[in-house]
Design a protein around this motif. Structure first.
Motif, PDB file in Angstrom:
ATOM      1  N   VAL A 110     -40.645 -16.185   8.076  1.00 14.27           N
ATOM      2  CA  VAL A 110     -39.187 -16.097   8.218  1.00 14.27           C
ATOM      3  C   VAL A 110     -38.813 -15.970   9.685  1.00 14.27           C
ATOM      4  O   VAL A 110     -39.317 -15.088  10.389  1.00 14.27           O
ATOM      5  N   ASP A 111     -37.932 -16.839  10.159  1.00 13.68           N
ATOM      6  CA  ASP A 111     -37.428 -16.743  11.525  1.00 13.68           C
ATOM      7  C   ASP A 111     -36.141 -17.554  11.614  1.00 13.68           C
ATOM      8  O   ASP A 111     -35.962 -18.545  10.897  1.00 13.68           O
ATOM      9  N   LEU A 112     -35.238 -17.135  12.501  1.00  8.30           N
ATOM     10  CA  LEU A 112     -34.002 -17.880  12.747  1.00  8.30           C
ATOM     11  C   LEU A 112     -34.183 -18.892  13.869  1.00  8.30           C
ATOM     12  O   LEU A 112     -33.328 -19.741  14.091  1.00  8.30           O
ATOM     13  N   MET A 147     -33.982 -18.405   8.618  1.00  5.20           N
ATOM     14  CA  MET A 147     -32.952 -17.465   8.162  1.00  5.20           C
ATOM     15  C   MET A 147     -33.038 -16.202   9.006  1.00  5.20           C
ATOM     16  O   MET A 147     -34.125 -15.802   9.442  1.00  5.20           O
ATOM     17  N   ASP A 148     -31.916 -15.570   9.222  1.00  2.00           N
ATOM     18  CA  ASP A 148     -31.913 -14.253   9.855  1.00  2.00           C
ATOM     19  C   ASP A 148     -32.692 -13.284   8.979  1.00  2.00           C
ATOM     20  O   ASP A 148     -32.543 -13.277   7.750  1.00  2.00           O
ATOM     21  N   LYS A 149     -33.532 -12.472   9.586  1.00  2.00           N
ATOM     22  CA  LYS A 149     -34.417 -11.608   8.799  1.00  2.00           C
ATOM     23  C   LYS A 149     -33.643 -10.629   7.923  1.00  2.00           C
ATOM     24  O   LYS A 149     -34.059 -10.333   6.787  1.00  2.00           O
ATOM     25  N   ASN A 150     -32.525 -10.128   8.418  1.00  2.00           N
ATOM     26  CA  ASN A 150     -31.753  -9.175   7.627  1.00  2.00           C
ATOM     27  C   ASN A 150     -31.131  -9.837   6.402  1.00  2.00           C
ATOM     28  O   ASN A 150     -31.011  -9.212   5.342  1.00  2.00           O
ATOM     29  N   GLU A 151     -30.749 -11.103   6.531  1.00  2.00           N
ATOM     30  CA  GLU A 151     -30.259 -11.846   5.377  1.00  2.00           C
ATOM     31  C   GLU A 151     -31.396 -12.071   4.382  1.00  2.00           C
ATOM     32  O   GLU A 151     -31.204 -11.981   3.167  1.00  2.00           O
ATOM     33  N   PHE A 152     -32.588 -12.364   4.895  1.00  5.33           N
ATOM     34  CA  PHE A 152     -33.750 -12.519   4.013  1.00  5.33           C
ATOM     35  C   PHE A 152     -34.043 -11.217   3.278  1.00  5.33           C
ATOM     36  O   PHE A 152     -34.291 -11.220   2.058  1.00  5.33           O
ATOM     37  N   PHE A 153     -34.007 -10.096   3.993  1.00  6.85           N
ATOM     38  CA  PHE A 153     -34.242  -8.805   3.352  1.00  6.85           C
ATOM     39  C   PHE A 153     -33.244  -8.575   2.217  1.00  6.85           C
ATOM     40  O   PHE A 153     -33.601  -8.060   1.159  1.00  6.85           O
ATOM     41  N   ARG A 154     -32.004  -8.950   2.459  1.00  3.22           N
ATOM     42  CA  ARG A 154     -30.946  -8.701   1.466  1.00  3.22           C
ATOM     43  C   ARG A 154     -31.094  -9.577   0.233  1.00  3.22           C
ATOM     44  O   ARG A 154     -30.761  -9.159  -0.879  1.00  3.22           O
ATOM     45  N   LEU A 180     -38.805  -0.064   6.919  1.00  3.83           N
ATOM     46  CA  LEU A 180     -38.154   0.513   5.736  1.00  3.83           C
ATOM     47  C   LEU A 180     -38.004  -0.529   4.635  1.00  3.83           C
ATOM     48  O   LEU A 180     -38.210  -0.241   3.449  1.00  3.83           O
ATOM     49  N   TRP A 181     -37.645  -1.761   5.026  1.00  2.00           N
ATOM     50  CA  TRP A 181     -37.538  -2.819   4.014  1.00  2.00           C
ATOM     51  C   TRP A 181     -38.898  -3.073   3.369  1.00  2.00           C
ATOM     52  O   TRP A 181     -38.996  -3.197   2.132  1.00  2.00           O
ATOM     53  N   ALA A 182     -39.941  -3.156   4.177  1.00  2.63           N
ATOM     54  CA  ALA A 182     -41.278  -3.415   3.640  1.00  2.63           C
ATOM     55  C   ALA A 182     -41.689  -2.313   2.665  1.00  2.63           C
ATOM     56  O   ALA A 182     -42.289  -2.582   1.619  1.00  2.63           O
ATOM     57  N   PHE A 419     -36.624  -3.472  -7.695  1.00  6.56           N
ATOM     58  CA  PHE A 419     -35.177  -3.546  -7.869  1.00  6.56           C
ATOM     59  C   PHE A 419     -34.527  -3.998  -6.566  1.00  6.56           C
ATOM     60  O   PHE A 419     -35.055  -3.755  -5.478  1.00  6.56           O
ATOM     61  N   SER A 420     -33.393  -4.650  -6.668  1.00  7.99           N
ATOM     62  CA  SER A 420     -32.683  -5.129  -5.480  1.00  7.99           C
ATOM     63  C   SER A 420     -32.081  -3.953  -4.723  1.00  7.99           C
ATOM     64  O   SER A 420     -31.251  -3.214  -5.264  1.00  7.99           O
ATOM     65  N   THR A 421     -32.472  -3.785  -3.472  1.00  8.55           N
ATOM     66  CA  THR A 421     -31.928  -2.694  -2.657  1.00  8.55           C
ATOM     67  C   THR A 421     -30.574  -3.062  -2.045  1.00  8.55           C
ATOM     68  O   THR A 421     -29.951  -2.223  -1.397  1.00  8.55           O
ATOM     69  N   SER A 422     -30.127  -4.304  -2.224  1.00 15.09           N
ATOM     70  CA  SER A 422     -28.827  -4.705  -1.685  1.00 15.09           C
ATOM     71  C   SER A 422     -27.684  -4.363  -2.633  1.00 15.09           C
ATOM     72  O   SER A 422     -26.518  -4.464  -2.257  1.00 15.09           O
ATOM     73  N   LEU A 423     -28.018  -3.958  -3.856  1.00  7.32           N
ATOM     74  CA  LEU A 423     -26.993  -3.639  -4.854  1.00  7.32           C
ATOM     75  C   LEU A 423     -26.792  -2.132  -4.948  1.00  7.32           C
ATOM     76  O   LEU A 423     -27.753  -1.380  -5.139  1.00  7.32           O
ATOM     77  N   LYS A 424     -25.544  -1.722  -4.837  1.00  7.72           N
ATOM     78  CA  LYS A 424     -25.227  -0.303  -4.990  1.00  7.72           C
ATOM     79  C   LYS A 424     -25.022   0.042  -6.457  1.00  7.72           C
ATOM     80  O   LYS A 424     -25.245   1.174  -6.890  1.00  7.72           O
ATOM     81  N   TRP A 425     -24.545  -0.921  -7.220  1.00  8.20           N
ATOM     82  CA  TRP A 425     -24.291  -0.733  -8.647  1.00  8.20           C
ATOM     83  C   TRP A 425     -24.966  -1.865  -9.432  1.00  8.20           C
ATOM     84  O   TRP A 425     -25.233  -2.926  -8.895  1.00  8.20           O
TER      85      TRP A 425
END
Length: 553
Positions: A110-112, A147-154, A180-182, A419-425
């Motif tokens: 992954v790289d932008l 892709m931007d790495k933070n977008e990939f993480f999300r 932290l993402w890893a 589980f998806s960490t990008s979802l709050k609910w």
């Protein structure tokens, strides 16, 4: 642009690409090439520690760093999931990873491509790297993602990686975010590049996480998590003829947030389970309210069972807590239990027998809701006969499973990931839908063996409108889960958006703000996108947007 200037630009780009290839092949740059690289008008800002192309050794693997990387890749072969490389220059590290991985392992890089030391444009940089990795990509060994790495993480929803190699932005904040993402995604091996004085941010963060377990040049690897207790002896049962058989171990995963008032009851329910082969993993999510002491007391009372407690220094959310617990599990099965919920003594036995009998991957049943103040039953929550007949499409109408009522095979986690960490609910609904998408089989039993606490002021109960809107968004993201029945699912999800509108209006009664008008308009617009014949939804959405622009009286 004149022909002369165009020719000059093309010549410069060619020279820069030639320099890149030269370095990739291990040949030194000439003085004139160093001077050109350091002053090129199109060169982008170099990250900390990279001053000129002469410092390129900091941005690519050196010979003394390869042996450790080879060792880590070989270790990763014992785990399922891909190798994920975050940050790539020209594919040198990617190639090294590919040479030593198992044939079935996949590498995701992954790289932008927004930085390189030669001033190559991002498009040319991406194309050049793709050419370097052409065979590996075409053979299916490598997936190159721009892709931007933070977008990939999300957005990453694949299985937990067998290994993550971090080599992107090397400041303190970004490196910590990467680690932290890893951890949250459940990576088995977390390693990276540039643990050296030129990158003090990397050194500081890696030291915060326990320091490098091993160093090879500037390649580092974090220590693996050590469990706080010993493994219990294998539980056995008897066949009708009296022969001993080993029982599968259930790993009970408990995320805990402000859990001290309730987790003691949940742990007491585990102690009296009729199914005796279990371990407990408790992850306290950023609080420090006495939960640890309760878990340690529980551990002392149950010395023949493995009990693990860990605490996040800050709140990361229930998904991150569950995902981290997954990485610590040693069992054959996963049993979910929220810290404020309860189990009947036969819960594990009934759900595991259900899994065995059905041959399915996930067993669930209805849960009994109870009032936290009076302990009185408030009825059962579970699917109707019509919803069971319509499963899994009925998931698009409402959530049918509460996590504390679910037991699953460990293979579900290996194949589906965390589980998806990008979802709050609605992170649980998203997970069940991803399980469906992966072909996992569900088994339902009407027997009630778990209890769901009501009356606790949790995020989900106090912000029910937000939960409903998130649930609609989750269902929309999975709307193409099967080619058949798409029109029906579009109607179901549109209805969820309208339900979110009604809940928000009820919750915000008396609120006349423009922000609320915009939120309601957006929810109606999402519903209209799914049901474009509903002109009334579009009209109400436009009216809401216009209302939000008018001055409030």
């Amino acid at each position: 642009m004149s022909i002369a200037s165009s020719s000059k630009s093309s010549t410069t780009l060619f020279s820069n690409i030639r320099d890149a290839v030269r370095v990739l092949r291990g040949r030194p740059l000439k003085y004139s090439q160093l001077a050109r690289g350091s002053g090129h008008p199109n060169s982008q800002p170099r990250p900390q520690g990279i001053r000129t192309p002469a410092d390129l050794s900091l941005a690519t693997l050196r010979a003394n760093e390869v042996p450790l990387l080879q060792k880590l890749v070989r270790q990763s072969q014992q785990y399922p999931g891909p190798i994920i490389e975050v940050g790539t220059l020209l594919g040198n590290t990617t190639t090294t990873l590919a040479l030593h991985k198992a044939p079935e392992q996949k590498i995701i890089t992954v790289d932008l491509y927004c930085w390189n030391p030669w001033g190559i444009t991002p498009d040319a940089h991406f194309t050049l790297t793709r050419q370097m990795l052409r065979y590996l990509i075409e053979a299916g060994h490598v997936e190159q993602i721009r892709m931007d790495k933070n977008e990939f993480f999300r957005t990453y929803k694949g299985p937990a990686p067998s290994m993550v190699f971090l080599d992107a932005i090397h400041d303190y904040t970004e490196t910590k975010k990467d680690i932290l993402w890893a951890q949250d995604i459940g990576a088995k091996i977390i390693s990276g590049h540039d643990y050296c004085e030129q990158f003090p941010g990397v050194v500081e963060v890696v030291n915060e996480f326990g320091g490098p377990a091993e160093l090879g040049g500037t390649v580092w690897v974090l220590p693996s998590k050590e469990n706080k207790t010993f493994a219990a002896p294998a539980a056995v049962s008897k066949t009708p003829s009296g022969q001993d058989i080993k029982l599968e171990t259930a790993s009970i995963v408990i995320p805990a947030y402000n859990a001290a008032p309730y987790i003691g009851e949940a742990l007491a329910d585990i102690e009296i389970q009729t199914y005796k082969s279990w371990e407990v993993i408790v992850i306290e999510d950023g609080t420090n309210d006495g939960t640890q002491q309760l878990v340690e007391d529980f551990q002392r009372r149950n010395p023949n069972h493995r009990v693990v407690y860990e605490r996040f220094p800050e709140n990361r959310g229930v998904s991150a807590a569950r995902n981290h617990a997954f990485t610590l599990c040693q069992g054959d099965l996963i049993a979910f239990l929220d810290a404020d919920d309860r189990w009947d003594p036969t819960h594990l036995e009934a759900r595991i027998e259900q899994l065995t009998r059905s041959g399915c991957d996930i067993a669930y049943g209805p849960v009994e809701m109870f009032d936290t103040k009076t302990n009185q039953s408030m009825g059962n929550w579970g699917p109707t006969s019509e919803e069971l007949a319509d499963f899994p499409d009925s998931l698009f109408s409402r959530t049918l499973m509460q996590p504390s009522g679910v037991v699953a095979k460990m293979s579900v986690v290996r194949d589906v990931g965390g589980f998806s960490t990008s979802l709050k609910w609605a992170e649980d609904l998203d997970y069940w839908l991803r399980c469906v998408q992966k072909g996992k089989k569900f088994s339902y039993s009407p027997k009630v063996t778990s209890r769901y606490r009501k009356g606790v002021e949790t995020a989900a109960t106090s912000r029910i409108a937000d939960c409903a809107a998130s649930s609609a968004g989750v269902c929309k993201s999975h709307i193409n889960i099967f080619p058949q029945g798409r029109a029906k699912r579009r109607k179901q999800v549109a209805a969820k958006y309208i339900s979110a509108v009604n809940l928000r209006r009820r919750q915000e009664r008396g609120n006349k703000s423009r922000e609320l008008d915009r939120q309601l308009a957006q929810l109606r617009l999402e519903a209209w996108k799914l049901q474009k014949h509903r002109v009334d939804l579009l009209a109400k959405s436009l009216a809401g947007y216009l209302k939000s622009l008018l001055p409030k009286k």
